[in-house]
Design a protein around this motif. Structure first.
Motif, PDB file in Angstrom:
ATOM      1  N   GLU A  69      80.810  32.534  44.361  1.00 13.21           N
ATOM      2  CA  GLU A  69      81.003  31.178  44.878  1.00 13.21           C
ATOM      3  C   GLU A  69      80.514  30.143  43.875  1.00 13.21           C
ATOM      4  O   GLU A  69      81.208  29.157  43.587  1.00 13.21           O
ATOM      5  CB  GLU A  69      80.236  30.997  46.188  1.00 13.21           C
ATOM      6  CG  GLU A  69      80.754  31.799  47.344  1.00 13.21           C
ATOM      7  CD  GLU A  69      79.739  31.926  48.466  1.00 13.21           C
ATOM      8  OE1 GLU A  69      78.637  31.345  48.351  1.00 13.21           O
ATOM      9  OE2 GLU A  69      80.036  32.614  49.446  1.00 13.21           O
ATOM     10  N   THR A  83      91.918  27.677  41.097  1.00  9.86           N
ATOM     11  CA  THR A  83      90.453  27.715  41.149  1.00  9.86           C
ATOM     12  C   THR A  83      89.931  26.752  42.208  1.00  9.86           C
ATOM     13  O   THR A  83      88.986  27.073  42.944  1.00  9.86           O
ATOM     14  CB  THR A  83      89.860  27.376  39.773  1.00  9.86           C
ATOM     15  OG1 THR A  83      90.378  28.297  38.809  1.00  9.86           O
ATOM     16  CG2 THR A  83      88.348  27.464  39.779  1.00  9.86           C
ATOM     17  N   ALA A 112      90.481  28.409  45.556  1.00  9.68           N
ATOM     18  CA  ALA A 112      89.448  29.427  45.786  1.00  9.68           C
ATOM     19  C   ALA A 112      88.090  28.776  46.059  1.00  9.68           C
ATOM     20  O   ALA A 112      87.304  29.278  46.868  1.00  9.68           O
ATOM     21  CB  ALA A 112      89.358  30.361  44.581  1.00  9.68           C
ATOM     22  N   LEU A 169      82.826  29.877  40.848  1.00  3.26           N
ATOM     23  CA  LEU A 169      84.081  29.180  41.124  1.00  3.26           C
ATOM     24  C   LEU A 169      83.873  27.675  41.273  1.00  3.26           C
ATOM     25  O   LEU A 169      84.725  26.886  40.858  1.00  3.26           O
ATOM     26  CB  LEU A 169      84.760  29.763  42.354  1.00  3.26           C
ATOM     27  CG  LEU A 169      85.530  31.036  42.036  1.00  3.26           C
ATOM     28  CD1 LEU A 169      85.896  31.786  43.289  1.00  3.26           C
ATOM     29  CD2 LEU A 169      86.765  30.719  41.240  1.00  3.26           C
ATOM     30  N   ALA A 179      85.476  29.170  49.079  1.00  6.15           N
ATOM     31  CA  ALA A 179      84.056  29.397  48.822  1.00  6.15           C
ATOM     32  C   ALA A 179      83.203  28.446  49.660  1.00  6.15           C
ATOM     33  O   ALA A 179      82.179  28.843  50.228  1.00  6.15           O
ATOM     34  CB  ALA A 179      83.747  29.218  47.337  1.00  6.15           C
ATOM     35  N   TYR A 215      85.504  33.387  34.124  1.00  6.30           N
ATOM     36  CA  TYR A 215      86.642  34.011  34.813  1.00  6.30           C
ATOM     37  C   TYR A 215      86.524  35.535  34.777  1.00  6.30           C
ATOM     38  O   TYR A 215      86.859  36.207  35.749  1.00  6.30           O
ATOM     39  CB  TYR A 215      87.973  33.571  34.196  1.00  6.30           C
ATOM     40  CG  TYR A 215      88.495  32.255  34.717  1.00  6.30           C
ATOM     41  CD1 TYR A 215      88.705  32.048  36.082  1.00  6.30           C
ATOM     42  CD2 TYR A 215      88.802  31.214  33.857  1.00  6.30           C
ATOM     43  CE1 TYR A 215      89.200  30.848  36.561  1.00  6.30           C
ATOM     44  CE2 TYR A 215      89.300  30.011  34.330  1.00  6.30           C
ATOM     45  CZ  TYR A 215      89.489  29.838  35.681  1.00  6.30           C
ATOM     46  OH  TYR A 215      89.974  28.645  36.162  1.00  6.30           O
ATOM     47  N   VAL A 251      84.027  36.488  37.399  1.00  4.32           N
ATOM     48  CA  VAL A 251      84.646  36.356  38.724  1.00  4.32           C
ATOM     49  C   VAL A 251      85.554  37.553  38.994  1.00  4.32           C
ATOM     50  O   VAL A 251      85.549  38.122  40.093  1.00  4.32           O
ATOM     51  CB  VAL A 251      85.417  35.022  38.841  1.00  4.32           C
ATOM     52  CG1 VAL A 251      86.355  35.022  40.031  1.00  4.32           C
ATOM     53  CG2 VAL A 251      84.436  33.869  38.956  1.00  4.32           C
ATOM     54  N   ALA A 302      90.224  34.119  44.702  1.00  9.42           N
ATOM     55  CA  ALA A 302      89.378  34.125  43.505  1.00  9.42           C
ATOM     56  C   ALA A 302      89.940  35.080  42.462  1.00  9.42           C
ATOM     57  O   ALA A 302      89.932  34.776  41.258  1.00  9.42           O
ATOM     58  CB  ALA A 302      87.951  34.508  43.872  1.00  9.42           C
TER      59      ALA A 302
END
Length: 161
Positions: A135, A111, A114, A138, A118, A21, A24, A71
């Protein structure tokens, strides 16, 4: 599995999710900074370009703005869920489970959202390596966060001796 083993699995998944995380969030912050620095200049005497979008990103494709935005939200909520999860791992009682489980479930749902963007971005192609990395993270996070939720719930259902 015994409750002690599930605690170790949950701890490992929590550490992995936290690191991912944070990565990201780092990549998403770079993307937002780049979008702000290289976005449209709007002011007196400037007309909006055709097909103007307030979520414009100079790198990537049409899904990039939505992908990066969600994201970032998933990353922030994911880090907050990790904080709640650390408290649950530390205490490991039935009283600390509901807050950790609900925070983890919200983080997982964001998530997964997101991750959907992605997948759309992958389908549209034309993106750089940093976006590809985000991408991949995630997509992996959507699985590891779900495994973490299963691990903390699995420990709650194991009988105590």
């Amino acid at each position: 599995m015994a409750a002690g083993q599930m605690k170790q699995v949950a701890s490992l998944l929590l550490l992995l999710n936290f690191c991912m995380y944070v990565i990201v969030l780092g990549i998403g912050s770079w993307a937002i900074n780049r979008a702000i620095d290289h976005g449209f200049i709007i002011g007196p005497g400037f007309d909006l370009p055709a097909h103007f979008s307030p979520i414009y990103f100079p790198m990537g494709n049409a899904a990039t703005g939505f992908f990066v935005t969600y994201a970032m939200i998933a990353g922030v909520v994911g880090v907050a869920a990790v904080i709640s999860g650390v408290n649950h791992i530390r205490l490991w009682t039935a009283d600390s489970l509901p807050s950790a489980a609900s925070a983890a479930a919200i983080a997982w749902s964001l998530t997964a959202l997101a991750m959907g963007f992605a997948c759309k971005e992958i389908e549209l192609r034309l993106r750089n390596s940093r976006l590809r990395t985000m991408e991949a993270f995630l997509i992996i996070l959507s699985v590891t966060q779900l495994l973490y939720i299963a691990a903390i719930h699995g420990a709650a259902s194991t009988p105590r001796r």
